[in-house]
Write an enzyme that holds these catalytic residues in place. Structure first.
Site, PDB file in Angstrom:
ATOM      1  N   LYS A  61      14.082 -65.056   4.119  1.00 45.07           N
ATOM      2  CA  LYS A  61      13.575 -63.714   4.418  1.00 45.07           C
ATOM      3  C   LYS A  61      12.224 -63.546   5.069  1.00 45.07           C
ATOM      4  O   LYS A  61      11.576 -64.203   4.325  1.00 45.07           O
ATOM      5  CB  LYS A  61      13.810 -62.562   3.243  1.00 45.07           C
ATOM      6  CG  LYS A  61      15.560 -62.573   3.030  1.00 45.07           C
ATOM      7  CD  LYS A  61      15.493 -61.629   1.778  1.00 45.07           C
ATOM      8  CE  LYS A  61      16.921 -61.076   1.291  1.00 45.07           C
ATOM      9  NZ  LYS A  61      17.759 -60.620   2.332  1.00 45.07           N
ATOM     10  N   ARG A  63      28.259 -62.709  -1.321  1.00 45.09           N
ATOM     11  CA  ARG A  63      29.671 -62.807  -1.222  1.00 45.09           C
ATOM     12  C   ARG A  63      30.166 -64.199  -1.820  1.00 45.09           C
ATOM     13  O   ARG A  63      31.097 -64.380  -2.163  1.00 45.09           O
ATOM     14  CB  ARG A  63      30.124 -62.831   0.435  1.00 45.09           C
ATOM     15  CG  ARG A  63      29.428 -63.757   1.129  1.00 45.09           C
ATOM     16  CD  ARG A  63      29.206 -63.174   2.582  1.00 45.09           C
ATOM     17  NE  ARG A  63      28.346 -62.423   2.841  1.00 45.09           N
ATOM     18  CZ  ARG A  63      28.048 -61.596   4.157  1.00 45.09           C
ATOM     19  NH1 ARG A  63      28.856 -62.063   5.066  1.00 45.09           N
ATOM     20  NH2 ARG A  63      27.009 -60.582   4.161  1.00 45.09           N
TER      21      ARG A  63
HETATM   22  N1  BES Z   1      20.762 -58.797  -0.781  1.00 49.16           N
HETATM   23  C1  BES Z   1      21.015 -58.734   0.619  1.00 49.16           C
HETATM   24  C2  BES Z   1      21.226 -57.439   1.212  1.00 49.16           C
HETATM   25  C3  BES Z   1      20.406 -56.377   0.900  1.00 49.16           C
HETATM   26  C4  BES Z   1      19.467 -56.223   1.800  1.00 49.16           C
HETATM   27  C5  BES Z   1      20.270 -55.618   0.131  1.00 49.16           C
HETATM   28  C6  BES Z   1      18.632 -54.998   1.927  1.00 49.16           C
HETATM   29  C7  BES Z   1      19.436 -54.619  -0.131  1.00 49.16           C
HETATM   30  C8  BES Z   1      18.588 -54.337   0.750  1.00 49.16           C
HETATM   31  C9  BES Z   1      21.903 -60.024   0.994  1.00 49.16           C
HETATM   32  O1  BES Z   1      22.027 -61.151   0.212  1.00 49.16           O
HETATM   33  C10 BES Z   1      21.468 -60.293   2.267  1.00 49.16           C
HETATM   34  O2  BES Z   1      20.649 -60.870   2.396  1.00 49.16           O
HETATM   35  N2  BES Z   1      22.461 -60.187   3.268  1.00 49.16           N
HETATM   36  C11 BES Z   1      22.255 -60.437   4.687  1.00 49.16           C
HETATM   37  C12 BES Z   1      23.415 -60.771   5.112  1.00 49.16           C
HETATM   38  C13 BES Z   1      23.453 -61.317   6.655  1.00 49.16           C
HETATM   39  C14 BES Z   1      22.705 -62.863   6.447  1.00 49.16           C
HETATM   40  C15 BES Z   1      24.774 -61.490   7.132  1.00 49.16           C
HETATM   41  C16 BES Z   1      21.808 -59.082   5.260  1.00 49.16           C
HETATM   42  O3  BES Z   1      22.181 -57.956   5.002  1.00 49.16           O
HETATM   43  O4  BES Z   1      20.782 -59.282   6.304  1.00 49.16           O
HETATM   44 MN    MN Z   2      20.634 -62.541   0.782  1.00 50.47          MN
END
Ligand code: BES
Ligand code: MN
Ligand code: ZN
Length: 501
Positions: free
Chosen positions: A278, A352
């Site tokens: 990230k 997931r």
């Molecule tokens: N934990 C994150 C989702 C999230 C984002 C929670 C912002 C709270 C605030 C999750 O693991 C994630 O990173 N999801 C990705 C999925 C994508 C790679 C398809 C996302 O939402 O960017």
């Molecule tokens: Mn994530």
């Protein structure tokens, strides 16, 4: 915070402060305000005249040493229009009033249950809001003077025909304490709240509340074949855990019933994204990526205390998601406990993966319905913001009941669709399914992925990515973890047991 209730006349209230809700549009001649005006020799009327109080939401003023009152302070606090005051508005009102008084030296407060608040629903909302409003986020601040804490909340009925509040006090206290417990877990930094520590806190709770606790370590997960959970855990030095909490009702019929509700919560104690790392901005907030797990642990505490007549198993797959030389890579394929293979396109779609194995494990343990809660997608935050969690699933009855439970407890959810066309977005060339779709419908494709692992078991999924954390401090709540889901899941379970299922 200890909570008591009684019918007491205004001039005999002896707490450090008296909270008086003021409705928008009322005058100094209405009900308790008239009595208070009399006791304060016209102070209320003059405040109305000078427009220092109007009843508008969050407009407030504080009287000190007024007239013939025994209490030192009267907080006149605006609550908004009378017919717009529902349970959520009352929770927020009470939280805001407490957050106004606590730093001003009050240690005990009386709360005036004005006419339409003088019922068990009103009392519950006020108690929950007050206990949650009390909590602050400065877990690790070392400044000498701690913020003021209110030790006693006294609900004061205006009329002698007040209902018995014993049950309301118990239920609301249990709900709010568990929500605050879940919030504490959300506030804890990743270096403290590792998967091991999350398991320890859950175990401590379970031992105290009389739940049977188990946890699986990585070796046991490996033997069982939890390949998608372990794929996420690979990059971290901190060992993953599968936290298991069992609730058995005392009621013989309920205990013999095959009905078993599984609550499954995402317990990523820190989500860096892994190899699909990230951006640095706001990455620190990803310590709350165990918000679903916290909700499940909190809900299990409520269930243990309120003892519904239905069996419940709480499962929290817990792991860090970090990059390293051993970490799972984009393109890797993992075999899940269910036997389904997953092509991991993006290591940041890790929630997931750990939920998939926990859901299969729930089914293997005999779950007859599954509800999972997870801070699963940024897409959900874009769609619904901080206001409502998304709900999707395979069982309309569970979805409807959760929507209702949400309206009841103030943790609101909103349905999103799961048409099979969305499933096409996560088809893999090499494996049974891939862990991300394209840029579209991200909250739905994530849920669709989980659907693959629910099998035939009635299932619903709560995406709490937006609701588990508040970006800004509210008058009624500190900035940060909200504990969202603990009360919602527990309310659902309580209602389900009351339906006699
Ligand atoms: N934990 C994150 C989702 C999230 C984002 C929670 C912002 C709270 C605030 C999750 O693991 C994630 O990173 N999801 C990705 C999925 C994508 C790679 C398809 C996302 O939402 O960017
Ligand atoms: Mn994530
Ligand atoms: Zn995550």
């Amino acid at each position: 915070m200890k909570v008591i209730a009684s019918q007491t006349s205004l001039n005999e209230i002896s707490e450090d402060a008296l909270i008086v809700p003021v409705f928008e549009g009322e005058t100094a001649l209405d009900g308790a305000l008239a009595a208070l005006d009399h006791l304060t020799r016209g102070a209320i009327e003059s405040l109305f005249e000078d427009k220092e109080i109007s009843g508008k939401r969050d407009q407030w003023t504080l009287l000190r040493n007024a007239g013939n009152l025994s209490t030192k302070r009267v907080l006149l606090y605006g609550i908004g229009k009378r017919d717009a005051v529902d349970a959520l508005a009352l929770q927020r009102f009470a939280g805001a009033a407490i957050r106004t008084l606590a730093p001003r030296g009050a240690r005990s407060v009386a709360f005036l249950l004005r006419a339409n608040l003088n019922n068990t629903q009103g009392a519950k909302a006020i108690i929950e809001g007050a206990i949650m409003g009390q909590m602050n986020s400065n877990l690790y601040s070392s400044k000498d003077e701690p913020e003021g804490e209110i030790e006693l909340l006294h609900l004061v009925s205006e009329s002698p025909d007040a209902p018995d509040f014993t049950e309301a006090i118990k239920t609301a206290t249990v709900m709010a304490e568990a929500a605050n417990f879940a919030r504490t877990l959300g506030f804890e930094p990743g270096n403290v709240l590792t998967p091991t520590e999350l398991a320890r806190r859950a175990e401590e709770m379970a031992a105290r509340e009389g739940l049977r606790f188990e946890s699986l370590d990585e070796q046991q997960m490996k033997e069982l074949g939890m390949g998608t959970l372990l794929a996420v855990a690979r990059g971290s030095q901190e060992p993953a855990k599968l936290i298991i909490m069992n609730y058995e009702p005392q009621d013989a019929d309920a205990s013999a019933s095959k009905e078993l509700i599984a609550l499954v919560g995402k317990g990523i104690t820190f989500d860096s994204g892994g190899i699909s790392i990230k951006p640095a901005e706001k990455m620190e907030e990803m310590k709350y990526d165990m918000g679903g797990g916290a909700a499940v642990i909190g809900a299990m505490q409520i269930i243990a205390r309120l003892r519904p007549k239905v069996r419940v198993i709480g499962l929290v797959p817990a792991s860090e998601n970090l990059p390293s030389g051993r970490a799972v890579k984009p393109g890797d394929v993992a075999r899940s406990l269910s036997g389904k293979t997953v092509e991991i396109i993006n290591t940041d779609a890790e929630g997931r993966l750990i939920l998939a194995d926990a859901m299969t494990y729930a089914i293997n343990r005999g779950a007859t319905e599954i509800i999972d809660a997870a801070t699963l997608t940024g897409a959900c935050v874009i769609a619904l913001g901080e206001v409502r969690a998304a709900i999707m699933g395979t069982d309309q009855r569970i979805i409807d009941d959760l929507v209702r439970a949400g309206e009841e407890c103030g943790e609101r959810v909103w349905p999103m669709p799961l048409d099979k066309e969305y499933g096409e977005l996560i088809r893999s060339d090499i494996a049974d399914v891939k862990n991300i779709g394209n840029r579209t419908a991200g909250a739905i494709t994530a849920a669709y992925f989980l659907k693959h692992f629910a099998g035939d078991i009635p299932w619903a999924h709560l995406d709490i990515a937006g609701t588990a954390w508040t970006e800004q401090a509210k008058p009624y709540l500190a900035r940060g973890a909200t504990g969202f889901g603990a009360r919602l899941l527990a309310t659902y379970v309580m209602n389900r047991a009351a339906q006699g299922k």
